[in-house]
Design a protein around this motif. Sequence first.
Motif, mmCIF file in Angstrom:
data_model
loop_
_atom_site.group_PDB
_atom_site.id
_atom_site.type_symbol
_atom_site.label_atom_id
_atom_site.label_comp_id
_atom_site.label_asym_id
_atom_site.label_seq_id
_atom_site.Cartn_x
_atom_site.Cartn_y
_atom_site.Cartn_z
ATOM 1 N N GLU A 1 -3.758 -1.712 9.731
ATOM 2 C CA GLU A 1 -3.790 -0.646 10.734
ATOM 3 C C GLU A 1 -4.974 0.297 10.540
ATOM 4 O OE1 GLU A 1 -1.684 -0.430 13.269
ATOM 5 O OE2 GLU A 1 -0.402 -2.101 12.649
ATOM 6 N N CYS B 1 -2.975 3.350 1.606
ATOM 7 C CA CYS B 1 -1.864 2.509 2.061
ATOM 8 C C CYS B 1 -1.623 1.341 1.113
ATOM 9 C CB CYS B 1 -2.154 1.964 3.464
ATOM 10 S SG CYS B 1 -2.201 3.225 4.755
ATOM 11 N N CYS C 1 -4.913 -2.574 4.400
ATOM 12 C CA CYS C 1 -3.990 -2.218 5.481
ATOM 13 C C CYS C 1 -4.544 -2.702 6.820
ATOM 14 C CB CYS C 1 -3.788 -0.705 5.515
ATOM 15 S SG CYS C 1 -2.798 -0.150 6.932
ATOM 16 N N GLN D 1 2.399 -2.483 16.442
ATOM 17 C CA GLN D 1 1.646 -2.902 15.262
ATOM 18 C C GLN D 1 0.522 -3.788 15.773
ATOM 19 O OE1 GLN D 1 4.408 -4.804 12.585
ATOM 20 N NE2 GLN D 1 4.840 -2.896 11.515
ATOM 21 N N THR E 1 -3.713 1.659 -5.114
ATOM 22 C CA THR E 1 -3.513 2.714 -4.110
ATOM 23 C C THR E 1 -4.375 3.948 -4.374
ATOM 24 O OG1 THR E 1 -1.624 3.566 -5.379
ATOM 25 C CG2 THR E 1 -1.141 2.014 -3.595
ATOM 26 N N ASP F 1 1.683 -7.577 3.928
ATOM 27 C CA ASP F 1 1.198 -7.423 5.304
ATOM 28 C C ASP F 1 -0.190 -6.804 5.214
ATOM 29 O OD1 ASP F 1 0.841 -7.130 8.011
ATOM 30 O OD2 ASP F 1 2.212 -5.428 8.218
ATOM 31 N N ALA F 2 -1.219 -7.643 5.195
ATOM 32 C CA ALA F 2 -2.572 -7.150 4.963
ATOM 33 C C ALA F 2 -3.569 -8.137 5.552
ATOM 34 C CB ALA F 2 -2.823 -6.985 3.461
#
Length: 341
Positions: free
Chosen positions: A90, A96, A88, A26, A119, A49-50
């Motif tokens: 990632e 996401c 997100c 990650q 979303t 988680d952002a």
Amino acid sequence: MSPAYATFGLEPATRVGTVLADGGYQVHRDFVDFVVDGSPLLFRLADLDAVSPLASDLPPAVLDAQVRGLLLEDEPPLPGGRFVLYGCPECADLGCGAVTVVIERDGDDYRWSDFAWQTGEHVDLERDGYHGTGPFRFHGPAYRAALTALLDGTHDAAPPRRVLLIGPRAGLLARLAAALRGIGIGADITPDATDVPAGELTSYGAALTVSEPQRAALREAFARTGTVLVDEPAPVVPLLVAQLQQALDRAPEGRRRLTALTATPYAAEIEVTAPGRVQLTAYRFDRLRRTRVHTVLDATLGPGRHRLPLDPRTVRGDAYLVARTSGGVLVAPVRGRQGPD
């Protein structure tokens, strides 16, 4: 009647990366978080988680576009006047999920309202709204000054996200460097750092050597440069990654979700400043130096000091605990061990 204002600011923040059990990663991301009424806005959104769109690795033109959007100098990217505040870490793909908000001008002021988890192109506020968060009204000059400081270089920069590994290139340090680079942390290896110029050392946020004599010799030199030298390096790569991430964290204590972690064979104590998901993992090493990994906790904890019972069998012998949130990591050796496996 004068409108009620919320204060607005910006500060460096981190989404800590990790080496996953399956060998994947990650990514580690540094970004600038929004501070509303003295508290990071992300802390109001537990379990998220952002990262914000103001990431440190953005090209200047992209960062400029993000800032101009928040200043309403560009059209909103989503219908209904909505802008992305967190996405997100990632891929930044809306699919996401992202936290979005309506940004409007009211005279010289700016107003953030209708916070929601989104979303797709459209959002259902009744179902996905962050009820109780906002609306916030920001004084225009202060709001503009904070955001434009990002573009003119006067905003406080994030600390260096590079580490110096001292020792032989083969073996453990080579694997550690590869893992750090995999999650987005720069890593250099040198056999000996005693002759490295002080000016060069300041480019590293943290350093590590597995040699105790070298560590003792270098401690004073690193203290003068502000580079954190890891004191008790763990014996395996995932733990070393976590220790270096902890060393790289320069956030003041009041801006961290995790502020303390201690452990004995029977209990762990962890201190949390804001509600959020906490993962607690035990690493132990048996007589053959094989690594055993056990998940102790994966739950949302509220503010305060929490005492969590441990099974002594999961932390027998040499053992460590790692506590993680999306924005921080703490590592603690288990003290008062029960003997070898």
